[in-house]
Design a protein around this motif. Structure first.
Motif, PDB file in Angstrom:
ATOM      1  N   GLU A   1      -5.749   0.041   2.596  1.00 28.28           N
ATOM      2  CA  GLU A   1      -6.239  -0.859   3.087  1.00 28.28           C
ATOM      3  C   GLU A   1      -7.603  -1.154   3.332  1.00 28.28           C
ATOM      4  OE1 GLU A   1      -4.197  -4.458   6.258  1.00 28.28           O
ATOM      5  OE2 GLU A   1      -3.464  -2.280   6.129  1.00 28.28           O
ATOM      6  N   LYS A   2      -8.389   0.094   3.663  1.00 34.24           N
ATOM      7  CA  LYS A   2      -9.883  -0.204   4.033  1.00 34.24           C
ATOM      8  C   LYS A   2     -10.527   0.261   2.710  1.00 34.24           C
ATOM      9  CE  LYS A   2      -8.818   1.091   8.604  1.00 34.24           C
ATOM     10  NZ  LYS A   2      -8.439   2.214   9.306  1.00 34.24           N
ATOM     11  N   SER A   3      -9.991   0.771   1.855  1.00 32.70           N
ATOM     12  CA  SER A   3     -10.874   1.398   0.599  1.00 32.70           C
ATOM     13  C   SER A   3     -10.652   0.974  -0.806  1.00 32.70           C
ATOM     14  CB  SER A   3     -10.648   2.893   0.816  1.00 32.70           C
ATOM     15  OG  SER A   3      -9.472   3.379   0.584  1.00 32.70           O
ATOM     16  N   VAL A   4      -9.645   0.050  -0.909  1.00 35.97           N
ATOM     17  CA  VAL A   4      -9.493  -0.236  -2.207  1.00 35.97           C
ATOM     18  C   VAL A   4      -9.548  -1.774  -2.310  1.00 35.97           C
ATOM     19  CG1 VAL A   4      -7.838   1.422  -2.698  1.00 35.97           C
ATOM     20  CG2 VAL A   4      -7.069  -0.648  -1.857  1.00 35.97           C
ATOM     21  N   TYR A   5      -9.772  -2.378  -3.551  1.00 35.38           N
ATOM     22  CA  TYR A   5      -9.943  -3.893  -3.898  1.00 35.38           C
ATOM     23  C   TYR A   5      -8.465  -4.406  -3.764  1.00 35.38           C
ATOM     24  CZ  TYR A   5     -14.862  -2.974  -4.922  1.00 35.38           C
ATOM     25  OH  TYR A   5     -16.089  -2.932  -5.241  1.00 35.38           O
ATOM     26  N   THR A   6      -8.268  -5.474  -3.206  1.00 34.68           N
ATOM     27  CA  THR A   6      -7.049  -6.348  -3.365  1.00 34.68           C
ATOM     28  C   THR A   6      -7.184  -7.754  -4.154  1.00 34.68           C
ATOM     29  OG1 THR A   6      -7.420  -7.072  -1.117  1.00 34.68           O
ATOM     30  CG2 THR A   6      -5.842  -5.147  -1.560  1.00 34.68           C
ATOM     31  N   LEU A   7      -6.346  -8.463  -4.612  1.00 33.94           N
ATOM     32  CA  LEU A   7      -6.743  -9.630  -5.246  1.00 33.94           C
ATOM     33  C   LEU A   7      -5.537 -10.530  -4.854  1.00 33.94           C
ATOM     34  CD1 LEU A   7      -7.609  -8.255  -9.004  1.00 33.94           C
ATOM     35  CD2 LEU A   7      -8.930  -9.443  -7.295  1.00 33.94           C
TER      36      LEU A   7
ATOM     37  N   PHE B   1      -5.577   8.270  -1.936  1.00 38.86           N
ATOM     38  CA  PHE B   1      -6.875   8.191  -2.654  1.00 38.86           C
ATOM     39  C   PHE B   1      -7.888   8.415  -1.538  1.00 38.86           C
ATOM     40  CE2 PHE B   1     -10.380   5.042  -2.701  1.00 38.86           C
ATOM     41  CZ  PHE B   1     -10.937   5.345  -4.070  1.00 38.86           C
ATOM     42  N   GLU B   2      -8.541   9.465  -1.789  1.00 40.05           N
ATOM     43  CA  GLU B   2      -9.639  10.032  -0.825  1.00 40.05           C
ATOM     44  C   GLU B   2     -10.938  10.284  -1.481  1.00 40.05           C
ATOM     45  OE1 GLU B   2      -8.220  12.971   2.117  1.00 40.05           O
ATOM     46  OE2 GLU B   2      -6.230  12.233   1.829  1.00 40.05           O
ATOM     47  N   ASN B   3     -12.008  10.035  -0.990  1.00 37.81           N
ATOM     48  CA  ASN B   3     -13.380  10.343  -1.360  1.00 37.81           C
ATOM     49  C   ASN B   3     -13.638  10.106  -2.956  1.00 37.81           C
ATOM     50  OD1 ASN B   3     -13.906  11.646   1.127  1.00 37.81           O
ATOM     51  ND2 ASN B   3     -12.857  13.415   0.495  1.00 37.81           N
ATOM     52  N   GLY B   4     -13.085   9.095  -3.343  1.00 39.74           N
ATOM     53  CA  GLY B   4     -13.100   8.529  -4.388  1.00 39.74           C
ATOM     54  C   GLY B   4     -12.317   9.003  -5.746  1.00 39.74           C
TER      55      GLY B   4
ATOM     56  N   PHE C   1       0.898  -1.205  -0.080  1.00 35.35           N
ATOM     57  CA  PHE C   1       0.101  -0.139   0.071  1.00 35.35           C
ATOM     58  C   PHE C   1       1.010   1.276   0.231  1.00 35.35           C
ATOM     59  CE2 PHE C   1      -2.991  -3.385   2.074  1.00 35.35           C
ATOM     60  CZ  PHE C   1      -3.712  -3.245   0.969  1.00 35.35           C
ATOM     61  N   PHE C   2       2.045   1.219  -0.323  1.00 31.88           N
ATOM     62  CA  PHE C   2       2.906   2.270  -0.344  1.00 31.88           C
ATOM     63  C   PHE C   2       2.804   3.096   0.848  1.00 31.88           C
ATOM     64  CE2 PHE C   2       2.361   0.375  -4.469  1.00 31.88           C
ATOM     65  CZ  PHE C   2       3.755   0.163  -4.888  1.00 31.88           C
ATOM     66  N   ASN C   3       2.819   2.771   1.934  1.00 32.26           N
ATOM     67  CA  ASN C   3       2.817   3.765   3.059  1.00 32.26           C
ATOM     68  C   ASN C   3       1.589   4.671   3.277  1.00 32.26           C
ATOM     69  OD1 ASN C   3       5.321   2.602   4.224  1.00 32.26           O
ATOM     70  ND2 ASN C   3       6.384   4.034   2.896  1.00 32.26           N
TER      71      ASN C   3
END
Length: 199
Positions: free
Chosen positions: A66-72, A186-189, A59-61
């Motif tokens: 971690e709470k707001s993006v999709y991971t695969l 990445f904030e508020n979309g 997540f590059f610090n």
């Protein structure tokens, strides 16, 4: 899931290698002096131990990611991603407000490694082939897919030819490729980059 998941025991059996055994379990401790790996169920002796722990998401610090993006990294995560993308398309197909529809149809993939290229390509295939057939109420040009890579090429760990082929393939699937763009937040979309630009 059946396309990417397969039983390891079956694959090992197909090798017909009598010296390979498969054990599934969580390692609780390793006795280096005694040459033994301990799980909750058994102790497995070894001569040479190779620890191949795999990787985690980077997540590059930026802890908020971690709470707001999709991971695969797992099949359930991939299924959630697919289901949510289809859900967005369903919502967009009935949305009458063009601004809200645009937000539902704007996809950004951060990272131009193998996983990023694969997911951008999969969404691109949806845009190019599935959208016109299954969602005729959504104009194809309203769906935007952008893959963002901080370096100067996709698939940086592979050959230059692979990078070129990947970029051409993605562009043929109507995916925008943004190179040399380092994500800052990445904030508020909204994805913001080091140069001050944003998507």
């Amino acid at each position: 899931p059946a396309s990417i998941c397969f039983p390891l025991r079956r694959e090992i059996r197909k090798l017909k290698a009598p010296n390979i055994r498969f054990r599934m379990g969580a390692v609780e401790r390793i006795d280096v002096a005694g040459h033994c790996v301990h799980t909750a169920d058994e102790a497995i002796p070894y001569d040479i131990l190779v620890v191949a722990a795999g990787t985690t998401n980077n997540f590059f610090n930026m802890s908020q990611l971690e709470k707001s993006v999709y991971t695969l990294k797992s099949t359930p995560q991939a299924l959630r991603c697919r289901n949510d993308i289809l859900g967005l398309l369903e919502r967009a197909s009935v949305e009458t407000d063009s601004t809200r529809r645009s937000r539902l149809l704007n996809f950004v993939v951060v990272g131009g490694g193998p996983t990023g290229v694969e997911i951008a390509g999969a969404i691109g295939e949806m845009k190019r082939y599935i959208l016109p057939r299954e969602y005729p109420s959504i104009p194809q040009n309203e769906m935007t897919i952008t893959i963002v890579e901080g370096s100067d090429r996709l698939l940086g760990s592979m050959s230059a030819r692979s990078s070129e082929d990947a970029q051409k393939g993605l562009e043929s699937l109507m995916v925008n490729v943004k190179l040399g763009a380092i994500m800052k937040s990445f904030e508020n979309g909204e994805v913001t980059f080091a140069d001050g630009s944003s998507i």
